[in-house]
Design an enzyme around this catalytic site. Structure first.
Site, PDB file in Angstrom:
ATOM      1  CB  CYS A 194      -0.921  -0.013   1.216  1.00 55.49           C
ATOM      2  SG  CYS A 194      -1.680   1.571   1.592  1.00 55.49           S
ATOM      3  CB  CYS A 197       0.807   1.394   4.270  1.00 51.50           C
ATOM      4  SG  CYS A 197      -0.920   0.877   4.253  1.00 51.50           S
ATOM      5  CB  CYS A 527       1.214  11.413  -8.241  1.00 52.90           C
ATOM      6  SG  CYS A 527       1.178   9.797  -7.431  1.00 52.90           S
ATOM      7  CB  CYS A 530      -0.257   8.813 -10.552  1.00 55.43           C
ATOM      8  SG  CYS A 530      -1.002   9.374  -8.998  1.00 55.43           S
TER       9      CYS A 530
END
Length: 616
Positions: A194, A197, A527, A530
């Site tokens: 993640c 995370c 990003c 992304c």
């Protein structure tokens, strides 16, 4: 002795952030390159700039993993903080390269080497990481030459070993004992893959170190929810990371910030008794002086609580024993509402749920103040919500301005009790003012409203406050006769690619199409995560293009309005909007591979993959 009486007080919650390429002719370039080589010199053919090694995807592994001590800065050429750091970084590099053992300082242009930036979870500039024998650590000292030299000299010592993690790793075998044995603790449920995370991890670790040093330490722990599935299900973990507070084993939602100091401060606030004993009327009055109310532990992050057994205090406020009292802060007093609200617990045999509802129902005054501290907890659920923007100043010298809301805004609010009203400082919320389309107003007072649909509606600016104009606007708003303000890129004229492009103005048409399941990625153009996801996402769309009732879509969330139910808390944020429940989308929490996405979609599909479901 008189029965216990609770006195609830409302407090504002504590706080919880062109590079120019110059075309030069070949003679110019060769002359400058020669002089640069003479000044800097290249180590083993590796380019240096001011004693700092320049890393790319082609030489990164060779340099970082073959040297024992390397400090790497991930930067953006346009970043002001990076430019400020540049001379300090170069100064430290010059000194450290001659130290024993040698220490190397390097840099990566993260806007060019986006794959490297993504690999090391770079989400801001500059990001600095220390590599010891190839193992990465977060740099956490001052961004000065002195700080860098101090940090690296300690860590370059052959005897240096990384300190043990402050965050405790838990499994099903030791989880219950851990939460039961601690008065207060915080647990993160995470997934190793993640991105959010990974982004939280360094802040969470630093917060844990801070909280270890308290007189009464507060432990922080983590659980790999992909391994400990039963624990994740037990605590309703549906997305990552999920944070849960525990008080002697009893779970509570964590609603605090997710930065180092925010986590630490929030958890410190949670220590001790939720309600404070006040011995007399004077103490009760002093406790009420600040600002806003709630129910111990359940609501303590929002409110402050006190209780008293003083008969004099009870008589002063004319309440019965066993009464819960929510006080309106003095500066929000108006003639249209009582100064305090009373729930006679003894007379009504109220349950805990009744007390909680009573407190939350009276948690905002008729016209309160909308601030960065309270906007999420206090006002996010209040819709419709109308904000009156002006220069908010509570000092005595500006009492005329505060009287505006006390008399004029409150009068309107009293007549429209199905709408929540608040005043907001136009300087503090200049971004919000612009989003309402009021940035060029030029007037001292502007009104913007979030409708029942959470969309933005603006009132045409007034030269001065006019009740009639405000009432006319509110009546039209309630009847749906005002067009919302939608920040949007132009609607694409063609949708030829496998991934559909969504913008603010076609969001409802595409994403909320009740005939189709929709997977939508909210991304930011800059990003790294992304960019890393883009080819995977495109391959997914190509593979599933035969599913006519499934849409794979993406949206630049920095350039378009996103509905509240599709809130973006980091990039990329991915939602699945099933055909039968568009207002409650599911946040994607699967593996970000083509196979992971496909499995998730088949498991959650309502309109697509019908043949696959029938086979099952």
């Amino acid at each position: 002795m008189d029965p216990l009486k609770l006195i609830c007080l409302l407090f504002i919650p504590l706080l919880m952030t062109v590079y120019v390429t110059k075309a030069q002719d070949e003679d110019e370039v060769s002359d400058e390159a020669a002089s640069a080589d003479e000044e800097n010199g290249d180590e083993d053919g590796i380019k240096e700039e001011d004693d700092v090694l320049v890393l790319t995807k082609d030489n990164f592994d060779e340099i970082v993993y073959s040297r024992e001590n390397v400090l790497v800065e991930f930067y953006a050429p346009w970043c002001g903080h990076c430019k400020k750091l540049e001379p300090e970084y170069a100064k430290a590099a010059k000194i450290l390269k001659t130290s024993e053992p040698p220490v190397y300082l390097a840099k990566v242009d993260a806007t060019v080497e986006s794959d490297l930036a993504s690999k090391f979870d770079v989400s801001g500039y500059p990001t600095i990481k220390f590599f010891k024998k190839g193992e990465a650590f977060e740099y956490d000292d001052a961004r000065t030459a002195e700080g860098i030299i101090r940090y690296m000299k300690v860590r370059s010592s052959p005897d240096w070993k990384p300190p043990p993690d402050a965050v405790v790793s838990l499994t099903k075998d030791d989880f219950q004992e851990f939460v039961d044995s601690n008065e207060l603790s915080l647990v993160e449920f995470y997934a190793p893959w993640c991105g959010h995370c990974k982004q939280l991890a360094p802040a969470y670790e630093k917060a844990a170190k801070q909280l270890q040093t308290l007189e009464n330490p507060i432990p922080l722990a983590k659980v790999d929810a992909t391994v400990e599935n039963d624990l994740a299900k037990q605590f309703d973990v549906t997305g990552y990371p999920t944070l849960k507070m525990f008080r002697k084993g009893r779970p509570f939602e964590y609603n605090g910030p997710r930065d180092e100091n925010g986590i630490a401060n929030y958890m410190i606030m949670q220590q001790g008794e939720a309600s404070k004993l006040k011995l007399d009327t004077k103490e009760v009055k002093e406790f009420m002086h600040p600002v806003d109310c709630g129910d111990p532990n359940e609501l303590r992050e929002d409110f402050k609580f006190a209780h008293t057994v003083s008969k004099d205090a009870r008589n002063h406020y004319k309440v019965n024993p066993k009464s819960v009292v929510v006080f309106t802060p003095e500066r929000f007093y108006t003639k249209y509402e009582p100064k305090w609200h009373i729930l006679d617990v003894g007379a009504k045999s109220s349950e805990v749920v009744d007390i909680k509802k009573f407190v939350t129902d009276h948690s905002v005054p008729l016209v309160g103040e909308y601030t960065t501290d309270n906007q999420k907890r206090r006002y996010e659920s209040k819709r419709p919500l109308c904000l009156v923007f002006f220069d908010v100043d509570w000092s005595f010298d500006h009492r005329d301005a505060t009287q505006l809301w006390r008399n004029k805004v409150a009068k309107i609010a009293n007549d429209y009790k199905d709408i929540t009203f608040a005043v907001a400082d136009e300087q503090e919320f200049s971004f919000t003012v612009n989003e309402f389309g009021l940035g060029d107003s030029g007037e001292e007072i502007n009104i913007g409203c979030y409708g029942a649909d959470s969309k933005k509606y603006k009132m045409e600016p007034m030269e001065e406050w006019e009740d009639d104009e405000v009432e006319e606007f509110l009546n039209k708003l309630k009847k749906g006769k005002i067009e919302p303000q939608v920040k949007s890129q132009p609607i694409p004229k063609r949708q030829d690619g496998p991934v559909k492009v969504v913008v603010g103005k076609n969001f409802d048409k595409i994403v909320k199409d009740k005939k189709k399941d929709v997977l939508i990625e909210m991304y930011a153009p800059w990003c790294g995560h992304c960019k890393h996801l883009e080819p995977v996402y495109k391959d997914l769309a190509k593979k599933l293009k035969g599913e006519k009732n499934l849409v794979i879509a993406k949206m630049d969330a920095t350039a378009n309005d996103v509905p509240d139910t599709y809130r973006v808390e980091g990039f990329p944020t991915i939602y699945f909007a099933p055909s039968d429940n568009k207002d409650k989308p599911l946040k994607f929490d699967g593996d970000r591979t083509v196979e992971g996405f496909e499995k998730y979609l088949k498991d959650h599909a309502t309109a697509s993959f019908k043949s696959a479901k029938e086979e099952l």
